[in-house]
Design an enzyme around this catalytic site. Structure first.
Site, PDB file in Angstrom:
ATOM      1  N   THR A  70       0.839  -1.205   0.000  1.00 48.96           N
ATOM      2  CA  THR A  70       0.000   0.000   0.000  1.00 48.96           C
ATOM      3  C   THR A  70       0.872   1.252   0.000  1.00 48.96           C
ATOM      4  O   THR A  70       0.637   2.181  -0.781  1.00 48.96           O
ATOM      5  CB  THR A  70      -0.933  -0.017   1.237  1.00 48.96           C
ATOM      6  OG1 THR A  70      -1.798  -1.152   1.106  1.00 48.96           O
ATOM      7  CG2 THR A  70      -1.760   1.252   1.341  1.00 48.96           C
ATOM      8  N   SER A 198       5.216  -6.565  -2.068  1.00 46.01           N
ATOM      9  CA  SER A 198       4.822  -6.636  -0.660  1.00 46.01           C
ATOM     10  C   SER A 198       5.268  -7.978  -0.093  1.00 46.01           C
ATOM     11  O   SER A 198       4.873  -9.036  -0.597  1.00 46.01           O
ATOM     12  CB  SER A 198       3.308  -6.498  -0.546  1.00 46.01           C
ATOM     13  OG  SER A 198       2.916  -6.724   0.780  1.00 46.01           O
ATOM     14  N   SER A 199       6.069  -7.922   0.963  1.00 50.44           N
ATOM     15  CA  SER A 199       6.708  -9.129   1.484  1.00 50.44           C
ATOM     16  C   SER A 199       5.723 -10.205   1.946  1.00 50.44           C
ATOM     17  O   SER A 199       5.939 -11.399   1.726  1.00 50.44           O
ATOM     18  CB  SER A 199       7.626  -8.715   2.637  1.00 50.44           C
ATOM     19  OG  SER A 199       8.343  -9.801   3.110  1.00 50.44           O
ATOM     20  N   HIS A 200       4.614  -9.778   2.589  1.00 49.91           N
ATOM     21  CA  HIS A 200       3.729 -10.807   3.161  1.00 49.91           C
ATOM     22  C   HIS A 200       2.932 -11.560   2.095  1.00 49.91           C
ATOM     23  O   HIS A 200       2.225 -12.519   2.406  1.00 49.91           O
ATOM     24  CB  HIS A 200       2.801 -10.215   4.227  1.00 49.91           C
ATOM     25  CG  HIS A 200       1.673  -9.380   3.717  1.00 49.91           C
ATOM     26  ND1 HIS A 200       0.377  -9.830   3.666  1.00 49.91           N
ATOM     27  CD2 HIS A 200       1.628  -8.113   3.237  1.00 49.91           C
ATOM     28  CE1 HIS A 200      -0.414  -8.873   3.194  1.00 49.91           C
ATOM     29  NE2 HIS A 200       0.328  -7.820   2.924  1.00 49.91           N
ATOM     30  N   CYS A 324      -9.498  -7.149   1.465  1.00 53.58           N
ATOM     31  CA  CYS A 324      -9.780  -5.769   1.902  1.00 53.58           C
ATOM     32  C   CYS A 324     -11.269  -5.475   1.881  1.00 53.58           C
ATOM     33  O   CYS A 324     -11.774  -4.735   2.699  1.00 53.58           O
ATOM     34  CB  CYS A 324      -9.140  -4.740   0.981  1.00 53.58           C
ATOM     35  SG  CYS A 324      -7.499  -5.107   0.539  1.00 53.58           S
TER      36      CYS A 324
HETATM   37  C1  LIG Z   1      -2.581  -6.104  -6.100  1.00 53.54           C
HETATM   38  C2  LIG Z   1      -2.346  -5.589  -4.712  1.00 53.54           C
HETATM   39  N1  LIG Z   1      -1.785  -4.380  -4.553  1.00 53.54           N
HETATM   40  C3  LIG Z   1      -1.532  -3.875  -3.331  1.00 53.54           C
HETATM   41  C4  LIG Z   1      -1.866  -4.562  -2.187  1.00 53.54           C
HETATM   42  C5  LIG Z   1      -1.565  -3.964  -0.835  1.00 53.54           C
HETATM   43  O1  LIG Z   1      -0.460  -4.595  -0.243  1.00 53.54           O
HETATM   44  P1  LIG Z   1      -0.221  -4.566   1.353  1.00 53.54           P
HETATM   45  O2  LIG Z   1      -1.203  -5.489   1.950  1.00 53.54           O
HETATM   46  O3  LIG Z   1       1.189  -5.014   1.526  1.00 53.54           O
HETATM   47  O4  LIG Z   1      -0.395  -3.153   1.776  1.00 53.54           O
HETATM   48  C6  LIG Z   1      -2.481  -5.818  -2.302  1.00 53.54           C
HETATM   49  C7  LIG Z   1      -2.923  -6.568  -1.105  1.00 53.54           C
HETATM   50  O5  LIG Z   1      -3.818  -7.366  -1.158  1.00 53.54           O
HETATM   51  C8  LIG Z   1      -2.702  -6.351  -3.602  1.00 53.54           C
HETATM   52  O6  LIG Z   1      -3.256  -7.559  -3.763  1.00 53.54           O
END
Ligand SMILES: Cc1ncc(COP(=O)(O)O)c(C=O)c1O
Length: 381
Positions: A70, A198-200, A324
């Site tokens: 994010t 994104s690491s997780h 989300c």
């Molecule tokens: C395509 C995409 N972009 C961005 C994100 C956001 O990543 P983070 O959860 O590390 O903030 C996600 C999370 O589900 C995602 O699937």
């Protein structure tokens, strides 16, 4: 228990967890401190950055650590907009982006930027010709995701990159949060200027993101403070998380081929079962041109959240279309709606997403459980 929710987040890899704990225990110095503990922490930080840069085929100065996908997306978009505002205010994106992109762009619209949202076809894919037609002299940024988080569609990043080769001043950002291991080159194409990870999402820890920023591209910094990350993103570095991220990044790439094959086999098994019921089950994830780790489908007239909880009762963890949005009642997948899927089908969608611990045996157990539920719900209707 069967965990089929790896697009939402993944279980940390044991080796990455070991690196995390080892760093916490032994390298607790602040990389900015002048003493030896600080120097050791700084050396480890540099090493992690070098490892990731080498795996991406880029320079260490092009890798920035953030708090997650994010933040990387926010920085790429707002950082470009604020940096280039004197040159233009037009941005192009797709209509199926993650909220960390789409909501950020909505905010920029309120600040006077103009955003073109490219349509997608029935498989959720952007047409590069539409992008070509949308380009304007005042376009400063194009942001397109690599792999869709709700249905797995792979966007034509290479074709878009080729088009943008003729427009060298435009920043090309790719949200690659769901993409690691799906492309031979983690950054896909040399025309890409900004790339979010994104690491997780690849069996690393929460709270660590990466933004690749091409060396000659400038971004306004959004987080002011002590000048970490080359003065562009302040805040004491999350060293244990970063070290574990470097480990998880390498492991993900090493096992990518084997992973993709195993996930394709899992997906093929479940698809073959679902296809037996064309009148009552609709599959939204494309059969080709998509990442094998996501399978999105719906059982007619059974709301997604009802199915998620019914499966949960049997020890199977899945999502409605995205983690989300899944707590927002009555929310339909924005990707499915953009694809023209009817609202009632979109309300019924669930997403299975596979990871490195899943097996074909689990896929079979899923099929058996889902078949019981399908029969039960059909009787109720
Ligand atoms: C395509 C995409 N972009 C961005 C994100 C956001 O990543 P983070 O959860 O590390 O903030 C996600 C999370 O589900 C995602 O699937």
């Amino acid at each position: 228990m069967i965990y089929f929710d790896n697009s939402a987040t993944t279980k940390i890899d044991p080796a990455a967890l070991k690196s995390l704990v080892m760093t916490m225990e032994n390298y607790y110095g602040n990389p900015s401190s002048l003493h030896d503990l600080g120097n050791q922490a700084k050396a480890l930080l540099n090493k992690a950055r070098l490892q990731i840069a080498e795996l991406c085929g880029c320079q260490t100065e092009e890798i920035f650590f953030t708090s997650g996908g994010t933040e990387s997306n926010n920085w790429a978009l707002k950082g470009t907009a604020y940096e280039k505002t004197g040159r233009g205010k037009h941005i192009i994106t797709s209509s199926v982006e993650h909220p960390s992109v789409s909501h950020t762009l909505k905010e920029l619209e309120q600040e006077g930027f103009e955003v073109t949202y490219l349509p997608v076809d029935k498989e959720g894919r952007v047409n590069p010709k539409d992008l070509q037609a949308a380009l304007r002299p005042d376009t400063i940024l194009v942001s397109i995701m690599a792999v869709n988080n709700e249905i797995g569609t792979i966007q034509p990043i290479k074709e878009i990159a080729e088009i943008l080769t003729d427009f060298p001043t435009i920043h090309f950002h790719v949200d690659g949060v769901q993409s690691l291991g799906r492309f031979k080159n983690p950054l896909i194409h040399s025309r890409v200027d900004l790339y979010s990870f994104s690491s997780h999402k690849f069996n690393g820890p929460r709270g660590v993101g990466i933004l690749y920023k091409k060396k000659n591209r400038t971004l306004k910094n959004l987080v002011e403070g002590g000048g970490q990350e080359a003065n562009l993103r302040s805040g004491t570095e999350n060293l244990p998380g970063i070290v574990a991220t470097a480990k998880a990044f390498r492991l993900s790439l090493e096992r990518a081929q084997e992973e993709n094959q195993r996930q394709e086999a899992i997906q093929a098994l479940i698809r073959a079962y679902l296809k037996q019921y064309p009148d009552t089950i609709r599959i939204f994830s494309p059969a080709s041109g998509a990442s094998p780790h996501v399978l999105c489908f719906a059982l007619k007239a059974v709301r997604g959240e009802v199915m998620v909880h019914a499966l949960e009762e049997k020890g199977i963890y899945v999502s409605t279309t995205s983690a989300c949005s899944s707590r927002q009642t009555g929310h339909s997948s924005s990707t499915l709606l953009a694809m023209g899927v009817d609202g009632s089908w979109a309300h019924s969608a669930i997403r299975l997403s596979f990871g490195f611990e899943n097996t074909e045996e689990e896929a079979q157990r899923f099929i058996d459980t889902f078949e019981d539920l399908r029969q039960k719900f059909t009787v109720i209707q």
